[in-house]
Write a protein that holds these residues in place. Structure first.
Motif, PDB file in Angstrom:
ATOM      1  N   THR A   1      -0.077   0.436 -44.118  1.00  0.00           N
ATOM      2  CA  THR A   1       0.721  -0.753 -43.815  1.00  0.00           C
ATOM      3  C   THR A   1       2.020  -0.398 -43.118  1.00  0.00           C
ATOM      4  O   THR A   1       2.670   0.587 -43.462  1.00  0.00           O
ATOM      5  CB  THR A   1       1.061  -1.504 -45.120  1.00  0.00           C
ATOM      6  OG1 THR A   1      -0.134  -1.714 -45.856  1.00  0.00           O
ATOM      7  CG2 THR A   1       1.717  -2.830 -44.832  1.00  0.00           C
TER       8      THR A   1
ATOM      9  N   PHE B   1       5.584  -2.063 -42.814  1.00  0.00           N
ATOM     10  CA  PHE B   1       6.281  -3.137 -43.507  1.00  0.00           C
ATOM     11  C   PHE B   1       7.327  -3.800 -42.614  1.00  0.00           C
ATOM     12  O   PHE B   1       7.872  -3.200 -41.709  1.00  0.00           O
ATOM     13  CB  PHE B   1       6.978  -2.598 -44.755  1.00  0.00           C
ATOM     14  CG  PHE B   1       6.042  -2.130 -45.812  1.00  0.00           C
ATOM     15  CD1 PHE B   1       5.504  -0.849 -45.763  1.00  0.00           C
ATOM     16  CD2 PHE B   1       5.683  -2.946 -46.866  1.00  0.00           C
ATOM     17  CE1 PHE B   1       4.634  -0.406 -46.742  1.00  0.00           C
ATOM     18  CE2 PHE B   1       4.821  -2.514 -47.846  1.00  0.00           C
ATOM     19  CZ  PHE B   1       4.283  -1.243 -47.781  1.00  0.00           C
TER      20      PHE B   1
ATOM     21  N   ALA C   1      10.753   0.077 -44.703  1.00  0.00           N
ATOM     22  CA  ALA C   1      10.537   0.834 -45.948  1.00  0.00           C
ATOM     23  C   ALA C   1      10.484   2.335 -45.708  1.00  0.00           C
ATOM     24  O   ALA C   1       9.661   3.043 -46.279  1.00  0.00           O
ATOM     25  CB  ALA C   1       9.267   0.359 -46.647  1.00  0.00           C
ATOM     26  N   LEU C   2      11.370   2.834 -44.870  1.00  0.00           N
ATOM     27  CA  LEU C   2      11.448   4.281 -44.684  1.00  0.00           C
ATOM     28  C   LEU C   2      12.182   4.897 -45.871  1.00  0.00           C
ATOM     29  O   LEU C   2      13.124   4.317 -46.387  1.00  0.00           O
ATOM     30  CB  LEU C   2      12.208   4.619 -43.399  1.00  0.00           C
ATOM     31  CG  LEU C   2      11.533   4.207 -42.102  1.00  0.00           C
ATOM     32  CD1 LEU C   2      12.393   4.597 -40.909  1.00  0.00           C
ATOM     33  CD2 LEU C   2      10.171   4.854 -41.991  1.00  0.00           C
ATOM     34  N   PHE C   3      11.733   6.065 -46.314  1.00  0.00           N
ATOM     35  CA  PHE C   3      12.365   6.711 -47.466  1.00  0.00           C
ATOM     36  C   PHE C   3      13.734   7.251 -47.048  1.00  0.00           C
ATOM     37  O   PHE C   3      13.828   8.139 -46.215  1.00  0.00           O
ATOM     38  CB  PHE C   3      11.489   7.854 -47.984  1.00  0.00           C
ATOM     39  CG  PHE C   3      10.112   7.416 -48.360  1.00  0.00           C
ATOM     40  CD1 PHE C   3       9.008   7.963 -47.751  1.00  0.00           C
ATOM     41  CD2 PHE C   3       9.918   6.441 -49.326  1.00  0.00           C
ATOM     42  CE1 PHE C   3       7.721   7.555 -48.086  1.00  0.00           C
ATOM     43  CE2 PHE C   3       8.639   6.022 -49.670  1.00  0.00           C
ATOM     44  CZ  PHE C   3       7.543   6.582 -49.049  1.00  0.00           C
ATOM     45  N   PRO C   4      14.792   6.708 -47.658  1.00  0.00           N
ATOM     46  CA  PRO C   4      16.131   7.086 -47.183  1.00  0.00           C
ATOM     47  C   PRO C   4      16.493   8.532 -47.465  1.00  0.00           C
ATOM     48  O   PRO C   4      17.375   9.098 -46.822  1.00  0.00           O
ATOM     49  CB  PRO C   4      17.065   6.134 -47.944  1.00  0.00           C
ATOM     50  CG  PRO C   4      16.301   5.725 -49.141  1.00  0.00           C
ATOM     51  CD  PRO C   4      14.855   5.745 -48.772  1.00  0.00           C
TER      52      PRO C   4
ATOM     53  N   ARG D   1       4.406   6.958 -39.288  1.00  0.00           N
ATOM     54  CA  ARG D   1       4.086   7.330 -40.661  1.00  0.00           C
ATOM     55  C   ARG D   1       2.760   6.714 -41.102  1.00  0.00           C
ATOM     56  O   ARG D   1       1.998   7.314 -41.845  1.00  0.00           O
ATOM     57  CB  ARG D   1       5.217   6.856 -41.571  1.00  0.00           C
ATOM     58  CG  ARG D   1       5.039   7.222 -43.028  1.00  0.00           C
ATOM     59  CD  ARG D   1       6.211   6.782 -43.859  1.00  0.00           C
ATOM     60  NE  ARG D   1       6.246   5.346 -44.035  1.00  0.00           N
ATOM     61  CZ  ARG D   1       7.139   4.721 -44.786  1.00  0.00           C
ATOM     62  NH1 ARG D   1       8.060   5.413 -45.433  1.00  0.00           N
ATOM     63  NH2 ARG D   1       7.122   3.413 -44.896  1.00  0.00           N
TER      64      ARG D   1
END
Lengths: 362, 265, 292
Positions: free
Chosen positions: A94, A96, A100-103, A161
């Protein structure tokens, strides 16, 4: 509770179909968000779910991804039923709306995430990350952190990703809605291009009609939890299945009326309206006496002395042309003009009958 | 909710409430020692409490001391929270740490140091010293509660009030304060609860005053008796009541204010 | 009509109160620690003597006690972190309505008061208490387990009990702030729940963990009542010694020196833990996004 049809699971004649869902239903309390929906998603195609807020399109997406469990119905992907399968084991990824990238990870770390879970060797990971980033034109950004990127760049990373694990199906949940118009335009082109190159089926969700039409091979229009029409963009535009679709897509004038006859030629009918009886293309299945709606688009109306005698009511400047509303017998007709007629003036309007369309009410 | 979640939380609740439940059980147990197996059910220990002068005295004392602690704690917490959340605050971090000092310094050390100070200066121990010391300890809690709520408030409400002609004080009293009413009552409750719960500070600063916790502590080294149990349970129930009431109040306000929100379908 | 007054100025009176109430007494400790004491007259003699501090550094008893407190605090903090994480993460999964209930349930044992908790555990762990009675009843043991009460086990169990809610609360608040979509994204990309925990939740709750560790360490190391009332002979703490020196022995300078030493050591260790934790990427990421 869940209905699974066995023949669906191993039917080889359904080649070309990546995903099938039957009877998909989801309730939130008393609200029926998705109402017994059947859908088929073809391989390699760009399918878009289009509809107003609350129509159920995002819910369907989340059910495919595995974040919501259907209250009824089944989903079959590649011949395998997805019921009971948790999201991490579905070959579906998915993108988003909020990226929703991992900070706490770099771009590289984000893109490589799904690979690090399966413990590939390091060489493999680096190569595949590079390929994914190249595909979205973000190769030099590997060391940056998400907060250092612009919205459009973050969205590209999110796409990279999602595609690196080579999913069978890519879900995109209004991914461009947080971006400004120009950036959206660029990314639409990139996404369409990417989909063609990768050959992965994309299922896209949006409420923006222009976007849906620009990107899709197939558009699925939804309203209130149901699928109203599923067709190529051109078909939806020229032959809307009902008044809702005609109204939602483009700017049509909708004139209610009653079917006068079937015309004898299939695909066309005559409708009796306030502006007279009009014979033109029609949706299938209408019979004499049915209530229906005549849809006329502004580009199919022009000024002509031998046409309907209308009075100008409003003129709106659109930048390149003028949108004019003219009234005749209680019906408002809209058309585009290069120079604005004066309000209150009388003008004759001609409707191109080959392009008008009779459609259902609901 | 997965079974793992339920199991974890269930175990946690058991662990946290085991001693309390046991206390409760024994407070109804018709035996003079607290041992298993249980004898019959009785309310006599609770009845005895009402005749126990020391208990009643201690209870009243604790209660009387807790009120000013709650009020002062809420008031000072309000001031501190107003300052900390103000955009014009300089040295915000330093002030924040200062506010947390009473929490971070071990109560024993702080109380002894305060006792030293009091006696050096010539002020004795006693109720006043106790109230002041307990208020200090409550400040970090009350400030945090109030600041957490203040951060989420919409500053435009006050701006609107000022725009309509309200003075700063009026804007504070009629716009900000009502929005804080729930948090203020929560801050007050925390102050009261912390005061009731305290033992360490009382040991060093109470002097001749005998709050309940000291009375219980002095009985502690001897044989445990069920009437002490009943005492504990009574205090516990009272505390739980205060907490519950505060939370119910908070929920009611929250429900009234919350619009019906649901994710876009 | 705008006065020069603005809210930030309220910090002044509050700061004064805190300084008078907390900083001043601690400063006084520093002052007293260099005084001398006249035992005959029971007065303090203002002088600049390093007598007390010398004792602090030479007499091994003090180092031992302070070290004991540090180990107690650190041990409790580690245990609380290990046990607290599952509890805190479970609480994030509660439906919204239950979260308020959850926080009440979590904090109520704290509100019960030090003496109630100590008392209750004494009842539970005593020779005829719940644990022993249950074990006997199940036939696991014949004689009551003596080590349950008035032993190091007791002390550490109750220290954990007292401070676990703080750790859970700190981690929980930090975990709640994590955007749900990040967890969904992780699972979407193939992470099992346990992977999502280690790769997303753990890094992003590092600030909460730091707060929890600092708090639990400070509170556990500084707890006097629990060890002394429940620890039996093993329950000697620096605080008890301070109390003794202050009261009975009237050696205020030494008491002050010991108090300050304890404070400084605790502060150094606690800060050390926290700084280490905050160096991780997860913590940096959370701070960058600012307060929500």
């Amino acid at each position: 509770m869940k209905v699974s049809t066995p023949d669906m699971m191993s039917d080889p004649t359904r080649s070309g179909l990546l995903l099938s869902a039957r009877g998909l239903t989801k309730n939130y309390g008393k609200e029926r968000a998705v109402d017994s929906v059947d859908l088929d998603v073809p391989e390699r195609a760009f399918t878009t779910f289009l509809g107003p807020s609350g129509c159920g399109k995002t819910t369907i997406l989340r059910m495919i991804a595995g974040f919501e469990t259907p209250d009824a119905g089944s989903i079959v992907l590649d011949g395998r039923s997805l019921s009971g399968v948790p999201p991490e084991r579905r070959p579906v990824n998915t993108v988003f709306q909020s990226y929703a990238l991992f900070p706490h990870l770099t771009v590289f770390g984000n893109v490589a995430f799904s690979l690090t879970l399966r413990r590939h060797s390091n060489v493999d990971v680096a190569a595949r990350v590079k390929r994914a980033l190249d595909a979205v034109h973000m190769a030099e950004f590997g060391d940056r952190y998400p907060h250092q990127l612009s919205g459009g760049q973050q969205q590209r990373v999110a796409v990279a990703r999602a595609i690196i694990a080579e999913p069978h199906l890519l879900l995109l949940d209004e991914p461009l809605s947080a971006l400004d118009k120009k950036m959206r335009g660029h990314l639409q082109i990139e996404l369409k291009d990417l989909q063609r190159r990768l050959g992965i089926a994309f299922v896209y969700v949006t409420h923006d009609q222009d976007e849906a039409f620009a990107l899709s091979d197939i558009v699925v229009i939804m309203n209130k939890g149901r699928i109203i029409q599923k067709a190529a963009p051109l078909t939806i535009y020229a032959r809307p299945a009902n008044a809702f679709v005609a109204d939602f897509i483009g700017a049509a004038t909708l004139i209610p009326g009653q079917i006068a006859n079937n015309g004898g030629v299939s695909g066309s009918a005559a409708i009796d309206t306030a502006i007279g009886i009009v014979q033109c293309p029609a949706v299938e299945g209408l019979v004499k006496g049915d209530k229906a709606v005549l849809a006329i688009r502004p580009e199919h109306v022009r000024i002509g002395a031998d046409g309907l005698n209308t009075t100008i009511r409003h003129v709106v400047f659109k930048g390149d042309r003028y949108l004019v509303e003219a009234e005749v017998k209680g019906v408002i007709l809209r058309f585009m003009a290069d120079s604005p007629p004066a309000p209150g003036a009388d003008v004759g309007l001609v409707v191109d009958r080959d392009r008008a369309f009779i459609t259902r009410i609901g | 909710m997965s079974r793992l979640v339920i199991l974890t939380l269930g175990l946690a609740v058991c662990f946290f409430y085991l001693p309390i439940v046991v206390l409760g059980i024994f407070s109804f147990n018709a035996a003079s020692t607290m041992a298993f197996p249980l004898s019959g059910f009785t309310l006599s220990w609770y009845a005895d409490l009402f005749g126990n002068e020391a208990f009643l005295g201690g209870f009243v004392t604790s209660f009387l001391i807790a009120q000013p602690v709650g009020l002062l704690g809420a008031l000072i917490g309000l001031m501190a929270a107003l300052a900390v959340t103000s955009p014009r605050m300089k040295f915000r971090a330093a002030f924040g740490i200062l506010v947390l000092v009473p929490f971070l310094v071990p109560k024993t050390v702080l109380s002894i140091a305060q006792a030293m100070l009091m006696s050096w200066v010539g002020l004795g121990r006693g109720a006043t010293a106790l109230i002041l010391a307990q208020t200090l300890v409550a400040i970090p809690f009350t400030t945090t509660i109030l600041a957490a709520v203040m951060i989420r408030l919409d500053p435009r409400l006050e701006e609107a009030a000022r725009d309509l002609g309200a003075t700063p004080w009026q804007s504070f009293r009629r716009v900000l304060l009502p929005q804080l009413s729930v948090a203020l009552s929560a801050a007050y409750s925390i102050g009261v609860i912390l005061s009731l719960a305290d033992l360490t500070i009382s040991m060093f600063l109470a002097g001749r005053t005998q709050p309940l916790s000291l009375i219980v502590a002095s009985e502690f080294r001897r044989e445990l008796k069920p009437d002490l149990n009943a005492m504990q349970v009574a205090v516990l129930v009272l505390t739980a009541l205060i907490v519950a009431l505060t939370e119910i109040n908070r929920r009611r306000r929250l429900r009234g204010r919350m619009a019906h929100v649901r994710d876009d379908l | 009509m705008a006065l020069a007054f603005h809210r930030a100025q309220l910090a002044m009176p509050v700061a004064c109160i805190l300084v008078l109430g907390c900083i001043l007494p601690l400063a006084l400790l520093a002052v007293f620690s260099v005084f001398e004491v006249d035992l005959d007259a029971f007065t303090l003699v203002p002088a600049f003597s390093s007598h007390s501090w010398a004792q602090m550094f030479t007499n091994p008893v003090f180092a031992f006690l302070v070290g004991k407190a540090v180990i107690s605090g650190a041990g409790t903090a580690v245990l609380a972190a290990l046990i607290g994480y599952p509890i805190a993460v479970s609480m994030t999964r509660l439906p919204l309505l239950w979260k308020g209930v959850g926080s009440i349930v979590l904090l109520t044992p704290l509100y019960t008061g030090e003496i109630v908790r100590i008392y209750a555990w004494r009842v539970v762990l005593g020779s005829e208490g719940l644990v022993n009675a249950a074990l006997k009843w199940f036939g696991v043991i014949d004689e009551p387990l003596k080590f349950l009460l008035f032993s190091p086990f007791t002390t550490h169990l109750v220290l954990l009990y007292n401070n676990l809610p703080f750790m859970v609360l700190a981690i929980w608040i930090s975990a709640e702030l994590i955007d749900e979509r990040l967890i969904e994204a992780a699972r979407d990309l193939g992470a099992r729940p346990i992977d999502a925990f280690f790769k997303v939740i753990l890094p992003l709750t590092t600030p909460g963990l730091a707060v929890g560790v600092f708090t639990v360490f400070a509170l556990a190391a500084g707890d006097m009542m629990t060890p002394s009332l429940l620890g039996g002979t093993s329950g000697a703490t620096p605080m008890a010694m301070i109390d003794n020196l202050f009261g009975t022995a009237f050696d205020w300078p030494l008491a002050s020196a010991l108090s300050l030493s304890l404070l400084i050591v605790l502060f150094v260790f606690a800060s050390g833990f926290v700084i280490c934790l905050l160096r991780f990427d997860g913590a940096r990421a959370v701070f960058r996004r600012g307060a929500r």
